[in-house]
Design a protein around this motif. Structure first.
Motif, mmCIF file in Angstrom:
data_model
loop_
_atom_site.group_PDB
_atom_site.id
_atom_site.type_symbol
_atom_site.label_atom_id
_atom_site.label_comp_id
_atom_site.label_asym_id
_atom_site.label_seq_id
_atom_site.Cartn_x
_atom_site.Cartn_y
_atom_site.Cartn_z
ATOM 1 N N LYS A 72 -11.324 3.826 -11.686
ATOM 2 C CA LYS A 72 -11.752 4.006 -10.291
ATOM 3 C C LYS A 72 -10.660 3.769 -9.239
ATOM 4 O O LYS A 72 -10.730 4.319 -8.153
ATOM 5 N N VAL A 73 -9.686 2.943 -9.563
ATOM 6 C CA VAL A 73 -8.607 2.677 -8.602
ATOM 7 C C VAL A 73 -7.437 3.641 -8.855
ATOM 8 O O VAL A 73 -6.947 4.308 -7.945
ATOM 9 N N GLU A 74 -7.034 3.739 -10.124
ATOM 10 C CA GLU A 74 -5.906 4.604 -10.505
ATOM 11 C C GLU A 74 -6.092 6.049 -10.056
ATOM 12 O O GLU A 74 -5.141 6.717 -9.659
ATOM 13 N N VAL A 75 -7.324 6.512 -10.125
ATOM 14 C CA VAL A 75 -7.592 7.925 -9.852
ATOM 15 C C VAL A 75 -7.250 8.307 -8.406
ATOM 16 O O VAL A 75 -7.009 9.476 -8.102
ATOM 17 N N MET A 76 -7.168 7.294 -7.547
ATOM 18 C CA MET A 76 -6.867 7.578 -6.139
ATOM 19 C C MET A 76 -5.501 8.251 -5.971
ATOM 20 O O MET A 76 -5.273 8.976 -5.010
ATOM 21 N N GLN A 77 -4.602 8.015 -6.927
ATOM 22 C CA GLN A 77 -3.269 8.657 -6.861
ATOM 23 C C GLN A 77 -3.321 10.151 -7.130
ATOM 24 O O GLN A 77 -2.385 10.865 -6.824
ATOM 25 N N TYR A 78 -4.389 10.597 -7.765
ATOM 26 C CA TYR A 78 -4.406 11.982 -8.241
ATOM 27 C C TYR A 78 -5.338 12.890 -7.458
ATOM 28 O O TYR A 78 -5.588 14.019 -7.862
ATOM 29 N N VAL A 79 -5.857 12.400 -6.346
ATOM 30 C CA VAL A 79 -6.697 13.266 -5.507
ATOM 31 C C VAL A 79 -5.835 13.853 -4.396
ATOM 32 O O VAL A 79 -4.800 13.286 -4.040
ATOM 33 N N THR A 80 -6.264 14.974 -3.873
ATOM 34 C CA THR A 80 -5.486 15.581 -2.783
ATOM 35 C C THR A 80 -6.067 15.195 -1.426
ATOM 36 O O THR A 80 -5.406 15.338 -0.403
ATOM 37 N N GLU A 81 -7.330 14.739 -1.413
ATOM 38 C CA GLU A 81 -7.951 14.258 -0.173
ATOM 39 C C GLU A 81 -8.792 13.046 -0.525
ATOM 40 O O GLU A 81 -9.321 12.950 -1.632
ATOM 41 N N LEU A 82 -8.930 12.156 0.468
ATOM 42 C CA LEU A 82 -9.687 10.928 0.221
ATOM 43 C C LEU A 82 -10.627 10.669 1.391
ATOM 44 O O LEU A 82 -10.203 10.684 2.548
ATOM 45 N N ASP A 83 -11.876 10.440 1.063
ATOM 46 C CA ASP A 83 -12.862 10.083 2.081
ATOM 47 C C ASP A 83 -12.501 8.702 2.658
ATOM 48 O O ASP A 83 -11.987 7.838 1.935
ATOM 49 N N ASP A 84 -12.805 8.502 3.957
ATOM 50 C CA ASP A 84 -12.426 7.242 4.623
ATOM 51 C C ASP A 84 -13.019 6.010 3.942
ATOM 52 O O ASP A 84 -12.339 5.006 3.765
ATOM 53 N N ALA A 85 -14.288 6.083 3.578
ATOM 54 C CA ALA A 85 -14.944 4.919 2.967
ATOM 55 C C ALA A 85 -14.275 4.579 1.637
ATOM 56 O O ALA A 85 -14.003 3.409 1.346
ATOM 57 N N ALA A 86 -13.971 5.595 0.847
ATOM 58 C CA ALA A 86 -13.329 5.370 -0.457
ATOM 59 C C ALA A 86 -11.958 4.722 -0.258
ATOM 60 O O ALA A 86 -11.575 3.805 -0.994
ATOM 61 N N LEU A 87 -11.247 5.184 0.766
ATOM 62 C CA LEU A 87 -9.927 4.624 1.061
ATOM 63 C C LEU A 87 -10.054 3.151 1.442
ATOM 64 O O LEU A 87 -9.324 2.294 0.937
ATOM 65 N N ASP A 88 -11.006 2.837 2.315
ATOM 66 C CA ASP A 88 -11.187 1.446 2.750
ATOM 67 C C ASP A 88 -11.656 0.550 1.607
ATOM 68 O O ASP A 88 -11.254 -0.603 1.512
ATOM 69 N N ILE A 89 -12.519 1.066 0.766
ATOM 70 C CA ILE A 89 -13.028 0.272 -0.363
ATOM 71 C C ILE A 89 -11.927 0.103 -1.416
ATOM 72 O O ILE A 89 -11.838 -0.919 -2.085
ATOM 73 N N GLY A 90 -11.095 1.126 -1.566
ATOM 74 C CA GLY A 90 -10.022 1.075 -2.556
ATOM 75 C C GLY A 90 -10.501 1.490 -3.934
ATOM 76 O O GLY A 90 -9.941 1.066 -4.951
ATOM 77 N N ALA A 91 -11.538 2.304 -3.991
ATOM 78 C CA ALA A 91 -12.048 2.781 -5.280
ATOM 79 C C ALA A 91 -12.761 4.121 -5.086
ATOM 80 O O ALA A 91 -13.431 4.330 -4.069
ATOM 81 N N VAL A 92 -12.594 4.982 -6.074
ATOM 82 C CA VAL A 92 -13.208 6.321 -6.050
ATOM 83 C C VAL A 92 -14.057 6.486 -7.303
ATOM 84 O O VAL A 92 -13.606 6.160 -8.397
ATOM 85 N N ASN A 93 -15.281 6.950 -7.131
ATOM 86 C CA ASN A 93 -16.090 7.231 -8.325
ATOM 87 C C ASN A 93 -16.593 8.666 -8.375
ATOM 88 O O ASN A 93 -17.342 9.024 -9.278
#
Ligand code: ATR
Length: 279
Positions: A72-93
């Motif tokens: 959930k954290v590592e994957v943030m490096q491989y997205v091309t766009e990030l939602d604000d909430a996901a960025l603030d939380i520091g995790a993407v699911n």
């Protein structure tokens, strides 16, 4: 199972392990109810192949992916766009396909927000007790702050870990479970984010002391199996309202599905889905 043909959209989950996940059952049922030509499959992806997996998924035309432990954290490096909430939380699911790559979201956050709304739990100006500081609790903390919680008391087995995740601030205090006794008298919203009491360990409860439960006005236990945890029983026995985590799980899945498919899921379908999963 849906009919599979040349137009079938593929959704999935990446994690390690993925064997026990409920997501395929929920998403395939949801797709069926929505009448969408979609199939959702689990993909067992090891940490060292995460980047390849995301690139490969995009190349294969995969429409959307859920992401679970440990990615959930590592994957943030491989997205091309990030939602604000996901960025603030520091995790993407949740990864939703866009032109050129995936956009990352955190639907633990949206699922929890929808659950609070459904349970009519108003956080603004209220004091909150959070039990646990694991993966899911980051999204919970973010939601509580965003909704305007007054004071948040985090209690965790490992105080050090909780401090490293949240850090004490003006309106966040951190302690161990016995520190509940230091919490000022009053009525609190309580969010149970530990795995204590999860089936098959049904008889366990994170705080046994009965007096603790006099502090609780309303509570959400993120556990959904069993349907009524010992924690929930204690809250109810002391006159509080208690909800299990099944609705949050359903809302989390629905929010992901909405990001995948770029369409809303009607309320009646969410209710049907919830009722079928609850039976
Ligand atoms: P999740 O991703 O579901 O939040 P997690 O990251 O494994 O799961 O976090 C589990 C939470 O349950 C943590 O707060 C953990 O406490 P620690 O941070 O001290 O490890 C808590 N937990 C798990 N087993 C526990 C136990 N036997 N007693 C008390 N807390 C426990």
């Amino acid at each position: 199972m849906n009919h599979i043909d040349g137009n079938t959209k593929i959704l999935g989950l990446i994690g390690d392990p993925v064997e026990h996940t409920k997501s395929p059952a929920i998403h395939n049922l949801l797709a069926e109810k929505m009448g969408d030509n979609v199939v959702y499959v689990p993909f067992h992806v090891k940490a060292k192949r995460l980047e390849d997996a995301i690139e490969g998924a995009y190349a294969l035309g995969i429409e959307g992916l859920n992401v679970t432990v440990p990615h959930k954290v590592e994957v943030m490096q491989y997205v091309t766009e990030l939602d604000d909430a996901a960025l603030d939380i520091g995790a993407v699911n949740t990864l939703s396909r866009t032109r050129g790559g995936y956009r990352g979201y955190n639907t633990d956050f949206s699922g929890f927000m929808r659950e609070l709304d459904n349970a009519d739990i108003q956080v603004n100006g209220k004091n909150v007790i959070m039990l646990g500081a694991g993966g899911a609790s980051k999204a919970v903390m973010y939601a509580l702050k965003r909704l305007g919680a007054k004071q948040i008391h985090v209690l965790n087995r490992s105080v050090e870990k909780a401090e490293s995740i949240f850090g004490s601030t003006e309106n966040v205090t951190i302690g161990g479970f016995p520190d509940w006794k230091k919490i000022p008298d009053g009525k609190y919203i309580c969010i149970q984010c530990t795995s204590v009491g999860l089936s098959p360990d049904d008889e366990a409860c994170v705080i046994e002391d009965e007096e603790f439960y006099d502090l609780i006005e309303s509570a959400v236990d993120l556990i959904y199996k069993p349907r009524e945890t010992v924690f929930m029983k204690k809250v109810r026995a002391h006159g509080g309202k208690a909800y299990n985590g099944l609705r949050m799980l359903v809302y989390q899945a629905v929010s992901s599905y909405e990001f995948f498919m770029k369409q809303e899921v009607p309320e009646e379908i969410i209710e049907e889905l919830y009722n079928e999963l609850d039976s």
